[in-house]
Design a protein around this motif. Structure first.
Motif, PDB file in Angstrom:
ATOM      1  N   GLU A 198      -1.074 -34.187 -18.492  1.00 31.50           N
ATOM      2  CA  GLU A 198      -0.238 -35.373 -18.639  1.00 31.50           C
ATOM      3  C   GLU A 198       0.642 -35.542 -17.400  1.00 31.50           C
ATOM      4  O   GLU A 198       1.295 -34.599 -16.950  1.00 31.50           O
ATOM      5  CB  GLU A 198       0.645 -35.261 -19.889  1.00 31.50           C
ATOM      6  N   ARG A 199       0.650 -36.731 -16.860  1.00 31.87           N
ATOM      7  CA  ARG A 199       1.465 -37.027 -15.678  1.00 31.87           C
ATOM      8  C   ARG A 199       2.950 -36.880 -16.002  1.00 31.87           C
ATOM      9  O   ARG A 199       3.404 -37.263 -17.079  1.00 31.87           O
ATOM     10  CB  ARG A 199       1.163 -38.448 -15.193  1.00 31.87           C
ATOM     11  N   HIS A 200       3.692 -36.312 -15.059  1.00 33.34           N
ATOM     12  CA  HIS A 200       5.140 -36.220 -15.203  1.00 33.34           C
ATOM     13  C   HIS A 200       5.765 -37.568 -14.842  1.00 33.34           C
ATOM     14  O   HIS A 200       5.084 -38.482 -14.401  1.00 33.34           O
ATOM     15  CB  HIS A 200       5.688 -35.103 -14.312  1.00 33.34           C
ATOM     16  N   ALA A 201       7.069 -37.669 -14.987  1.00 39.04           N
ATOM     17  CA  ALA A 201       7.752 -38.947 -14.766  1.00 39.04           C
ATOM     18  C   ALA A 201       7.470 -39.526 -13.380  1.00 39.04           C
ATOM     19  O   ALA A 201       7.172 -40.711 -13.229  1.00 39.04           O
ATOM     20  CB  ALA A 201       9.251 -38.771 -14.969  1.00 39.04           C
ATOM     21  N   ASP A 202       7.539 -38.677 -12.335  1.00 38.33           N
ATOM     22  CA  ASP A 202       7.367 -39.176 -10.976  1.00 38.33           C
ATOM     23  C   ASP A 202       6.318 -38.412 -10.180  1.00 38.33           C
ATOM     24  O   ASP A 202       6.178 -38.613  -8.978  1.00 38.33           O
ATOM     25  CB  ASP A 202       8.702 -39.132 -10.226  1.00 38.33           C
ATOM     26  N   LYS A 203       5.589 -37.516 -10.852  1.00 41.70           N
ATOM     27  CA  LYS A 203       4.603 -36.707 -10.152  1.00 41.70           C
ATOM     28  C   LYS A 203       3.375 -36.499 -11.028  1.00 41.70           C
ATOM     29  O   LYS A 203       3.463 -36.531 -12.244  1.00 41.70           O
ATOM     30  CB  LYS A 203       5.196 -35.342  -9.765  1.00 41.70           C
ATOM     31  N   PRO A 204       2.222 -36.246 -10.374  1.00 39.29           N
ATOM     32  CA  PRO A 204       1.008 -35.962 -11.160  1.00 39.29           C
ATOM     33  C   PRO A 204       1.028 -34.549 -11.712  1.00 39.29           C
ATOM     34  O   PRO A 204       1.780 -33.688 -11.251  1.00 39.29           O
ATOM     35  CB  PRO A 204      -0.113 -36.128 -10.138  1.00 39.29           C
ATOM     36  N   SER A 205       0.206 -34.308 -12.695  1.00 38.76           N
ATOM     37  CA  SER A 205      -0.091 -32.937 -13.109  1.00 38.76           C
ATOM     38  C   SER A 205      -0.951 -32.301 -12.022  1.00 38.76           C
ATOM     39  O   SER A 205      -1.862 -32.929 -11.499  1.00 38.76           O
ATOM     40  CB  SER A 205      -0.839 -32.957 -14.445  1.00 38.76           C
ATOM     41  N   VAL A 206      -0.646 -31.057 -11.669  1.00 30.92           N
ATOM     42  CA  VAL A 206      -1.377 -30.373 -10.604  1.00 30.92           C
ATOM     43  C   VAL A 206      -2.123 -29.177 -11.189  1.00 30.92           C
ATOM     44  O   VAL A 206      -1.541 -28.374 -11.929  1.00 30.92           O
ATOM     45  CB  VAL A 206      -0.437 -29.899  -9.483  1.00 30.92           C
ATOM     46  N   MET A 207      -3.385 -29.071 -10.849  1.00 31.21           N
ATOM     47  CA  MET A 207      -4.240 -28.013 -11.371  1.00 31.21           C
ATOM     48  C   MET A 207      -4.930 -27.295 -10.215  1.00 31.21           C
ATOM     49  O   MET A 207      -5.532 -27.930  -9.350  1.00 31.21           O
ATOM     50  CB  MET A 207      -5.284 -28.629 -12.314  1.00 31.21           C
ATOM     51  N   MET A 208      -4.820 -25.970 -10.191  1.00 31.78           N
ATOM     52  CA  MET A 208      -5.570 -25.150  -9.234  1.00 31.78           C
ATOM     53  C   MET A 208      -6.734 -24.490  -9.949  1.00 31.78           C
ATOM     54  O   MET A 208      -6.593 -24.057 -11.097  1.00 31.78           O
ATOM     55  CB  MET A 208      -4.676 -24.060  -8.637  1.00 31.78           C
ATOM     56  N   VAL A 209      -7.873 -24.407  -9.284  1.00 32.91           N
ATOM     57  CA  VAL A 209      -9.043 -23.737  -9.843  1.00 32.91           C
ATOM     58  C   VAL A 209      -9.405 -22.591  -8.911  1.00 32.91           C
ATOM     59  O   VAL A 209      -9.631 -22.804  -7.716  1.00 32.91           O
ATOM     60  CB  VAL A 209     -10.222 -24.703 -10.024  1.00 32.91           C
ATOM     61  N   VAL A 210      -9.425 -21.363  -9.455  1.00 31.75           N
ATOM     62  CA  VAL A 210      -9.636 -20.167  -8.630  1.00 31.75           C
ATOM     63  C   VAL A 210     -10.799 -19.356  -9.186  1.00 31.75           C
ATOM     64  O   VAL A 210     -11.241 -19.562 -10.315  1.00 31.75           O
ATOM     65  CB  VAL A 210      -8.353 -19.300  -8.576  1.00 31.75           C
ATOM     66  N   GLY A 211     -11.270 -18.404  -8.390  1.00 28.70           N
ATOM     67  CA  GLY A 211     -12.376 -17.553  -8.819  1.00 28.70           C
ATOM     68  C   GLY A 211     -13.135 -17.017  -7.629  1.00 28.70           C
ATOM     69  O   GLY A 211     -12.932 -17.457  -6.493  1.00 28.70           O
ATOM     70  N   VAL A 212     -14.023 -16.060  -7.863  1.00 34.28           N
ATOM     71  CA  VAL A 212     -14.783 -15.451  -6.771  1.00 34.28           C
ATOM     72  C   VAL A 212     -15.997 -16.302  -6.435  1.00 34.28           C
ATOM     73  O   VAL A 212     -16.317 -17.273  -7.128  1.00 34.28           O
ATOM     74  CB  VAL A 212     -15.229 -14.013  -7.134  1.00 34.28           C
ATOM     75  N   ASN A 213     -16.667 -15.905  -5.349  1.00 36.37           N
ATOM     76  CA  ASN A 213     -17.872 -16.622  -4.928  1.00 36.37           C
ATOM     77  C   ASN A 213     -18.968 -16.534  -5.995  1.00 36.37           C
ATOM     78  O   ASN A 213     -19.139 -15.488  -6.621  1.00 36.37           O
ATOM     79  CB  ASN A 213     -18.410 -16.011  -3.632  1.00 36.37           C
ATOM     80  N   GLY A 214     -19.671 -17.637  -6.187  1.00 41.52           N
ATOM     81  CA  GLY A 214     -20.882 -17.601  -6.997  1.00 41.52           C
ATOM     82  C   GLY A 214     -20.708 -17.843  -8.482  1.00 41.52           C
ATOM     83  O   GLY A 214     -21.686 -17.794  -9.223  1.00 41.52           O
ATOM     84  N   VAL A 215     -19.492 -18.123  -8.937  1.00 45.45           N
ATOM     85  CA  VAL A 215     -19.289 -18.344 -10.376  1.00 45.45           C
ATOM     86  C   VAL A 215     -19.407 -19.818 -10.760  1.00 45.45           C
ATOM     87  O   VAL A 215     -19.323 -20.159 -11.940  1.00 45.45           O
ATOM     88  CB  VAL A 215     -17.915 -17.798 -10.847  1.00 45.45           C
ATOM     89  N   GLY A 216     -19.570 -20.697  -9.765  1.00 45.70           N
ATOM     90  CA  GLY A 216     -19.684 -22.125 -10.060  1.00 45.70           C
ATOM     91  C   GLY A 216     -18.346 -22.829 -10.062  1.00 45.70           C
ATOM     92  O   GLY A 216     -18.126 -23.768 -10.822  1.00 45.70           O
ATOM     93  N   LYS A 217     -17.459 -22.414  -9.170  1.00 47.47           N
ATOM     94  CA  LYS A 217     -16.092 -22.939  -9.182  1.00 47.47           C
ATOM     95  C   LYS A 217     -16.025 -24.413  -8.751  1.00 47.47           C
ATOM     96  O   LYS A 217     -15.426 -25.236  -9.435  1.00 47.47           O
ATOM     97  CB  LYS A 217     -15.243 -22.059  -8.265  1.00 47.47           C
TER      98      LYS A 217
END
Length: 404
Positions: A198-217
């Motif tokens: 859900e977007r905040h009042a004046d900023k977007p929601s921020v999502m990081m996606v992490v993981g090792v090589n080869g998992v389909g990140k």
């Protein structure tokens, strides 16, 4: 005259060289002006010159019924230059992602059809005419082979022993019912598996996606973008995996398929933190709902790379809070996946797990093992290679699929 001739030739040669450099210098000046440079975790918020490379945005296609890029304010980003022969290139068609609601049903059906040994093996063992120590040993072995983990396995076996003893007679329906109840307790339906999008009042929601090589990140980021678009979210992608040459183009292609813009660098090996910063900044300026940052596939034993992942998060947080850090794991990797999860959780605050390749359901117990290890819920599961084969994880639905 002979003395003057070499001087004239030298002047002419210098003019030719300068004439060739002028377009390059002008282009470089334009790029640096638009995106001034790299930011380190300890730098002031004001940008410092150099290091990060020029960031560009793949112009998204337009989804019918959604705003065109210009209407949404995306004209502020520099667009990738189109080559003169672009007319001969294949155009990426805009797709309409499948509704999210139907995905879990389809994935559950696929799980039911698959040859899983966890649920079927347990049902067969517990339906035996005589349940002695040999049977309980087989139950324990089945659970361990399914990557349930030692502690959860002992917990489940103890609970089943007690209930079978009290139950006395065991019809197949009774066995299935008690096994379902105990498995659901382990998978824990009380955990919050919602995504903070859900977007905040004046900023977007921020999502990081992490993981090792080869998992389909990177693929997971693209599939999740489709999920969010299907929920009518305005999304922007950040290609902070600057170490794998094809990662940024792969992510941009996923975005183009659903009309989502991608902020990426045009410089190989650019600073990932700088790319992530510019993506979040663009998301704030353009008032999108969600910014998703794809990071490099870092090996858990590479200390420098793991430190850099922490740096990416710190730099982003100069602009906006990171609402979600999703760790992508291959469900078939077993104990190695657990080790990866532990190390990543020490570097960044993991908020959820995405399990890919869960169609290898002999390893379905990894859901329980990871949640027990980290205290973090599995939020999304992937079953297959299709663009829409990513769905929210549902504890009861997962157990029912294992037992059917």
């Amino acid at each position: 005259m002979n003395d003057i001739l070499p001087i004239i030739l030298a002047i002419l040669a210098a003019l030719v060289v300068i004439g060739g450099l002028i377009p390059v210098l002008l282009k470089t000046r334009r790029n640096i002006t638009k995106y001034p440079g790299t930011r380190d975790a300890n730098d002031p918020v004001e940008p410092v010159p150099g290091g990060g490379g020029t960031l560009v945005e793949d112009r998204p296609a337009v989804i019918p019924g959604r705003q065109a890029p210009g209407e949404a304010g995306l004209e502020g980003l520099e667009t990738a230059e189109v080559p003169d022969d672009a007319a001969g290139l294949e155009t990426i068609a805009v797709e309409t992602p499948l509704p999210v609601a139907g995905r879990l049903t389809r994935l559950r059906e696929r799980l039911v059809r698959s040859n899983n040994i966890l649920g079927k093996g347990l049902l067969a063992l517990l339906s035996s005419d005589k349940i002695d120590e040999d049977v309980w040993d087989e139950v324990e072995e089945t659970l361990l082979l399914a990557d349930l983990g030692t502690e959860p396995t002992m917990q489940l076996v103890d609970a089943l022993r007690e209930r079978v003893k009290v139950l006395g007679t065991r019809t197949p329906e009774q066995v299935k019912a008690l096994l379902r109840e105990e498995l659901i307790k382990l998978v824990d339906p009380t955990m919050d598996r919602s995504l903070r999008t859900e977007r905040h009042a004046d900023k977007p929601s921020v999502m990081m996606v992490v993981g090792v090589n080869g998992v389909g990140k990177t693929t997971t980021v693209g599939k999740l973008a489709r999920v969010l678009v299907a929920e009518d979210k305005d999304v922007l992608l950040g290609a902070a995996d600057t170490f794998r040459a094809a990662a940024a183009e792969q992510l941009a292609t996923w975005g183009q398929r659903v009309g989502v813009p991608t902020v990426k660098s045009d410089v190989d090996g650019a600073d990932p933190a700088s790319v992530a910063y510019e993506a979040v900044k663009a998301g704030i300026d353009q008032e999108v709902d969600v910014v998703m940052i794809d990071t490099a596939g870092r090996l858990q034993n590479k200390v420098g790379l793991m430190d850099e992942l922490g740096k990416v998060k710190r730099v982003i947080e100069k602009l906006a809070e990171v609402d979600e850090v999703l760790l992508v794991l291959d469900a078939t990797t077993g104990q190695n996946g657990l080790n990866q999860a532990r190390v990543f959780s020490e570097v960044v605050n993991i908020t959820g797990i995405v399990l890919t390749k869960l169609d290898g359901t002999a390893k379905g117990g990894i859901v329980v093992a990871i949640q027990k290890t980290l205290g973090v819920p599995v939020k999304l599961i992937g079953l297959g290679e299709g663009a829409d084969d990513l769905a929210p994880f549902d504890a009861e639905g997962f157990v029912d699929a294992l037992l059917n």
